[in-house]
Scaffold this motif. Structure first.
Motif, PDB file in Angstrom:
ATOM      1  N   ALA A   1       0.644  -0.860   0.386  1.00 35.19           N
ATOM      2  CA  ALA A   1       0.392   0.166   0.079  1.00 35.19           C
ATOM      3  C   ALA A   1       0.863   1.098   0.533  1.00 35.19           C
ATOM      4  O   ALA A   1       0.834   2.441  -1.046  1.00 35.19           O
ATOM      5  N   PHE A   2       2.138   1.036   0.855  1.00 38.80           N
ATOM      6  CA  PHE A   2       2.519   2.607   0.904  1.00 38.80           C
ATOM      7  C   PHE A   2       3.552   2.598  -0.370  1.00 38.80           C
ATOM      8  O   PHE A   2       3.807   4.036  -1.048  1.00 38.80           O
ATOM      9  N   CYS A   3       3.891   1.679  -0.750  1.00 36.85           N
ATOM     10  CA  CYS A   3       4.841   1.286  -2.458  1.00 36.85           C
ATOM     11  C   CYS A   3       3.248   2.217  -3.524  1.00 36.85           C
ATOM     12  O   CYS A   3       4.273   3.050  -4.460  1.00 36.85           O
ATOM     13  N   LEU A   4       2.523   2.375  -2.931  1.00 34.58           N
ATOM     14  CA  LEU A   4       1.686   1.971  -4.157  1.00 34.58           C
ATOM     15  C   LEU A   4       1.426   3.971  -3.630  1.00 34.58           C
ATOM     16  O   LEU A   4       1.286   4.943  -4.624  1.00 34.58           O
ATOM     17  N   PHE A   5       1.165   4.116  -2.694  1.00 37.04           N
ATOM     18  CA  PHE A   5       1.390   6.212  -2.549  1.00 37.04           C
ATOM     19  C   PHE A   5       2.535   6.746  -3.007  1.00 37.04           C
ATOM     20  O   PHE A   5       2.240   6.986  -3.566  1.00 37.04           O
ATOM     21  N   SER A   6       3.550   5.581  -2.680  1.00 35.02           N
ATOM     22  CA  SER A   6       5.006   6.471  -3.072  1.00 35.02           C
ATOM     23  C   SER A   6       5.090   6.732  -5.017  1.00 35.02           C
ATOM     24  O   SER A   6       5.281   7.574  -5.209  1.00 35.02           O
ATOM     25  N   SER A   7       4.140   6.249  -5.395  1.00 32.65           N
ATOM     26  CA  SER A   7       4.426   5.975  -6.769  1.00 32.65           C
ATOM     27  C   SER A   7       3.487   7.268  -7.158  1.00 32.65           C
ATOM     28  O   SER A   7       3.676   7.596  -8.225  1.00 32.65           O
ATOM     29  N   PHE A   8       2.728   7.274  -6.750  1.00 35.92           N
ATOM     30  CA  PHE A   8       1.398   8.382  -6.379  1.00 35.92           C
ATOM     31  C   PHE A   8       2.440   9.954  -6.405  1.00 35.92           C
ATOM     32  O   PHE A   8       2.687  10.866  -7.453  1.00 35.92           O
ATOM     33  N   VAL A   9       3.002   9.791  -5.446  1.00 40.33           N
ATOM     34  CA  VAL A   9       3.471  10.662  -4.795  1.00 40.33           C
ATOM     35  C   VAL A   9       5.039  11.276  -5.644  1.00 40.33           C
ATOM     36  O   VAL A   9       5.370  12.676  -6.220  1.00 40.33           O
ATOM     37  N   THR A  10       5.429  10.233  -6.872  1.00 41.30           N
ATOM     38  CA  THR A  10       6.407  10.907  -7.383  1.00 41.30           C
ATOM     39  C   THR A  10       5.887  11.818  -8.606  1.00 41.30           C
ATOM     40  O   THR A  10       7.368  12.027  -9.678  1.00 41.30           O
ATOM     41  N   LEU A  11       4.170  11.867  -8.845  1.00 38.45           N
ATOM     42  CA  LEU A  11       4.196  12.661 -10.159  1.00 38.45           C
ATOM     43  C   LEU A  11       4.778  14.094  -9.671  1.00 38.45           C
ATOM     44  O   LEU A  11       5.136  14.530 -10.250  1.00 38.45           O
ATOM     45  N   ILE A  12       4.960  13.981  -8.137  1.00 39.60           N
ATOM     46  CA  ILE A  12       5.472  16.090  -7.697  1.00 39.60           C
ATOM     47  C   ILE A  12       6.665  15.965  -7.735  1.00 39.60           C
ATOM     48  O   ILE A  12       7.092  16.817  -8.987  1.00 39.60           O
ATOM     49  N   PRO A  13       7.253  15.344  -7.509  1.00 37.13           N
ATOM     50  CA  PRO A  13       9.075  16.071  -8.475  1.00 37.13           C
ATOM     51  C   PRO A  13       8.887  15.352  -9.677  1.00 37.13           C
ATOM     52  O   PRO A  13      10.254  16.435 -10.047  1.00 37.13           O
ATOM     53  N   ILE A  14       8.316  14.909 -10.702  1.00 37.28           N
ATOM     54  CA  ILE A  14       7.699  14.441 -11.818  1.00 37.28           C
ATOM     55  C   ILE A  14       8.119  16.211 -12.660  1.00 37.28           C
ATOM     56  O   ILE A  14       8.459  17.055 -12.795  1.00 37.28           O
ATOM     57  N   GLN A  15       6.379  16.421 -11.562  1.00 36.61           N
ATOM     58  CA  GLN A  15       6.207  17.650 -12.376  1.00 36.61           C
ATOM     59  C   GLN A  15       7.622  18.899 -11.964  1.00 36.61           C
ATOM     60  O   GLN A  15       7.448  20.130 -12.914  1.00 36.61           O
TER      61      GLN A  15
END
Length: 646
Positions: free
Chosen positions: A588-602
C-alpha cells in the motif's frame, strides 16, 4: 495389536520362506543373492545412519513383494516430548501429494462407471465453482490428470493452515483462491495442486457425497485401510472431522535444532485443498494400496481401466524419460528400474510411494522432519539397488530417419524459468529463490545448460531433443508456429524469457535503481547547498522539496517491504501467513509512493524549462527520476503496487 518386533519377525519369516525357494530367486531381475537377515540388518543400519546424517526424527518404512507385505518398521520418534516411538502399523504419517493418487483412482472409478467423460469440460461437473473461459479450449478432466490445465501456481498463505478456525471447506477454498489461467490447457506440463483439488470436487459432485466419504467407502474400505483418512482434527462445526482415536495417533512434526529437534505440536491443516494432499495413514495401510496397484488394481478398478491408467498422457520430453500416467509419474531414475508412483511433502512431512511393476515390488517411505526429502531419495535408491541391483536405462538412439540437420545451436541460447510459478499476486516474490536456467553454446557444438548450481553438457539427438550422456538427462526445446523457441522441457517445463524477465535481472535492477536513487538524492542535496551562498532558483527549490517528500515516502515503503520479506520468509512463516500484514502495508505504501513520485516529476519538468539551472543539476534530476520510474516498473511487475486488504 501387533508390536513392531512382531511385524519385523513376521516380515523376516516371509522373506526367509520366499527366498528359500529356487523359483522365487530366479524372479528377481538380477542374480544377486536373496536377501537374508544380514541384508535386512544392513538395511536397518543404513536407515539409522542416514537418519543421523539428514537429522530425521522419525521414519516409517514398508516393502511389498509378490503380493505380500514383507517388511514394515518404524524408526525414531513420533513424539519426542512423550518418548513415543514410530510404530509402523499404528503411527499415522502425513503423505502429502501421494494423496493425489487416491483422488485419481476415485476419478477413474467414475469414468469407468460412465459418470465422467475424460474429454469433457470440467465445468460440466463443477457446482458452485466455475472456471473462466480465458482460452478457447476448455479444461478437460484429462487435462487435470496430466497436470496440464494451464493454471498459475499459488500456494503460499492458504495451502497450509495452523489455525483450525481459518480452515475453509473444499468448495470455499476453490472459490476463494482461484488461480489465473495463464496458458491454453494441454499445452505444457505444470504441476497443479489446484487442479488436483478440482478433481476431488468433481468426485464429490458426481458421487453426491463428500470427498472424504467417497474415498472411505470406495477405496479405504475395500482395501482394508481402516486407519487411513483424509479427515483432519477440525472443530465440531465441520462435518468431516477426524475421529479422535486416529488424531491421537498422528505423528508430531519436527525440524532439526542443533543436535536435537524442535517438536511442532500444531496440526497442519490441508483440508481446504484436501484431495491434493491431506491424507494421513500408517505405512502398513499404504502397503495395501501398493499391493492393489501391483495386482491390476484389484478392488479398485477393472483390469482394462487399470491398464489404461498405466498409459502415458504426456511426457516430459520426446525421450519419455518421465511420463505422467493419469496422475501417476513413471520413470527409470532409480537404479534404472521402471518406477510408477508419486512423492509428497507437507510443511514438515516428506513421503515416497515407489511402485516397481517389473519387479512386483514397492517401497513406501515417510518422514516427519523438514530434512526428510533427501533421506527418502537415498534410502529408496539404496533399497532397490540392494535387492535388485542396477540396470542400464534405455537411451534414445539418434533417429536415423530424421532428415533434419542439427539445428543452429544459437537459437536455443537464452534464459528459461519454471512454468510452475505465481503470476497474479505478491507471491511472485518467491521466484527470487528460483534461479533461471541458462542455455549457451559450447565451442565443441554442445549445449551448456545451467540449472541452478548444476551444469549439463548436452548433445543433439534428433529434432529439438538433446542428451547429456554423462548425467543421463534429456532436454527438449519447443518451438511455436513461427519457428521460435519458446519452451524447454526436462524434469519439468520452462518458459523462455528475455534477460530482463529473469529473477536475477529483476533483483539486480531493483538494487541498482535504489542505489542510483540514493546517490542522486545525495548529489541533489549537495548541489542545493549553494543556496546558502547563492540564491536558489524557485524551480530548484520546488524540485528539492518534492524530492525530499518523495524520498521520505520511498524510504518508509522500501523499509517496510524489506522487513515484510524477511518476516514472511523467516521462521517458516510464509506457508501460513502470506502475504503478512507487513507485505500488505508495504504494498500500500509503495502504491502511495508511486503517486507521490508525480510531484518530483512535475517539478523536474519545470526545472528543465528553467534556462538558468545548470546542466549538471538537470542531468542528476533526470537520472534520479528515470531510476524512480524503473523502480516503480519493477515493483509493478512483482505485483507490489496494489491493495491486498479485503
Amino acid at each position: 495389536m501387533k508390536t513392531v518386533s512382531h511385524i519385523f519377525t513376521s516380515a523376516w519369516l516371509i522373506l526367509l520362506c520366499a527366498f528359500a525357494v529356487g523359483s522365487v530367486e530366479s524372479s528377481w531381475s538380477t542374480p544377486l543373492q536373496s536377501p537374508d537377515k544380514e541384508e535386512i540388518d544392513g538395511l536397518e543400519l543404513l536407515i539409522t545412519e542416514q537418519m543421523d546424517k539428514h537429522k530425521v526424527a522419525g521414519v516409517t518404512v514398508a516393502l511389498v513383494h509378490k503380493g505380500n507385505l514383507i517388511y514394515a518398521r518404524g524408526f525414531g520418534y513420533a513424539d519426542i516430548e512423550n518418548n513415543a516411538p514410530v510404530i509402523a502399523h499404528d503411527t499415522l504419517f502425513r503423505w502429502g501429494s501421494v494423496s493425489k493418487t487416491f483422488t485419481w483412482i476415485a476419478l477413474l472409478q467414475l469414468v469407468e462407471q460412465g459418470k465422467v467423460d475424460l474429454d469433457a469440460d470440467i465445468n460440466n461437473y463443477l457446482v458452485d465453482v466455475s472456471i473462466p473461459d480465458t482460452f478457447e479450449q476448455p479444461i478437460t478432466v484429462r487435462d487435470l490428470m496430466s497436470h496440464m490445465p494451464g493454471f498459475e501456481d499459488l500456494i503460499l498463505g492458504h495451502i497450509f493452515e495452523k489455525d483450525p478456525e481459518q480452515v475453509l471447506t473444499l468448495t470455499a477454498y476453490l472459490q476463494t483462491f482461484k488461480p489465473e489461467r495463464v496458458r491454453p490447457p494441454g499445452e505444457l506440463f505444470s504441476y497443479s495442486n489446484y487442479g488436483s483439488a478440482l478433481a476431488g470436487q468433481i468426485v464429490a459432485n458426481v458421487s453426491k457425497m463428500s470427498f472424504e466419504d467417497y474415498i472411505e467407502r470406495h477405496i479405504f474400505m475395500p482395501l482394508g485401510m481402516a486407519s487411513s483418512t483424509f479427515r483432519e482434527p477440525l472443530p465440531t462445526k465441520f462435518k468431516e472431522s477426524m475421529r479422535p482415536r486416529l488424531a491421537s495417533r498422528v505423528s508430531k512434526s519436527f525440524s532439526p535444532s542443533g543436535n536435537t529437534y524442535e517438536q511442532v505440536n500444531h496440526f497442519t491443516f490441508i483440508s481446504g485443498i484436501g484431495p491434493a494432499g491431506a491424507m494421513s495413514a500408517p505405512v502398513t495401510d499404504m502397503a495395501q494400496f501398493a499391493l492393489a496397484l501391483l495386482n491390476q488394481c484389484k478392488g479398485l478398478l477393472a483390469v482394462e481401466m487399470c491398464s489404461m491408467m498405466r498409459e502415458p498422457l504426456t511426457s516430459m520430453t520426446a525421450a519419455n524419460q518421465i511420463t505422467i500416467n493419469y496422475g501417476f509419474f513413471e520413470h527409470r531414475e532409480i537404479a534404472g528400474h521402471l518406477r510408477f508412483g508419486h512423492n509428497g511433502g507437507t510443511d514438515y512431512f516428506h513421503s515416497e510411494m515407489g511402485i516397481y511393476p517389473e519387479l512386483d515390488f514397492a517401497v513406501l517411505l515417510s518422514t516427519n522432519t523438514t530434512t526428510g526429502k533427501g533421506f527418502n531419495k537415498e534410502i529408496e535408491k539404496a533399497i532397490v539397488e540392494r535387492f535388485f541391483g542396477v540396470v542400464n536405462k534405455p537411451v534414445v538412439p539418434v533417429n536415423a530417419n530424421d532428415t533434419s540437420e542439427p539445428a543452429k545451436l544459437a537459437r536455443y541460447s537464452g534464459y528459461y524459468i519454471d512454468t510452475r510459478r505465481p503470476v497474479s499476486n505478491a507471491e511472485i516474490l518467491v521466484t527470487f529463490t528460483q534461479p533461471s536456467t541458462r542455455v549457451s553454446v559450447e565451442p565443441d557444438e554442445q549445449l551448456s545448460i545451467a540449472v541452478g548450481s548444476e551444469l549439463f553438457k548436452a548433445n543433439w539427438v534428433s529434432g529439438h531433443l538433446f542428451f547429456d550422456k554423462d548425467k543421463g538427462r534429456y532436454f527438449e526445446f519447443v518451438e511455436n508456429e513461427k519457428g521460435e523457441i519458446i519452451n524447454l522441457k526436462s524434469l519439468g517445463s520452462l518458459d523462455r524469457v528475455s534477460t530482463f524477465q529473469t529473477p536475477e535481472t529483476k533483483l539486480t535492477l531493483i538494487l541498482i535503481s535504489v542505489a542510483v536513487i540514493f546517490l542522486s538524492f545525495l548529489l541533489v542535496l549537495v548541489l542545493s547547498l549553494k543556496r546558502f551562498s547563492v540564491r536558489e532558483r524557485p524551480s530548484q527549490q520546488r524540485f528539492r522539496r518534492a524530492l525530499i517528500l518523495s524520498g521520505c515516502a520511498w524510504v518508509i515503503s522500501l523499509a517496510l517491504l524489506l522487513y515484510g520479506i524477511i518476516h514472511d520468509i523467516g521462521a517458516y512463516a510464509y506457508p501460513y501467513d502470506f502475504p503478512s500484514i507487513w507485505i500488505k502495508v508495504a504494498s500500500a505504501f509503495c502504491l502511495f509512493s508511486s503517486f507521490v513520485t508525480l510531484i518530483p516529476i512535475q517539478a523536474m519538468l519545470s526545472l528543465w524549462s528553467d534556462t538558468n539551472v545548470g546542466k549538471v543539476y538537470k542531468m542528476v534530476s533526470l537520472i534520479l527520476i528515470v531510476n524512480l520510474l524503473l523502480l516503480i516498473s519493477q515493483l509493478y511487475s512483482l505485483n507490489l503496487l496494489r491493495l491486498y486488504f479485503s
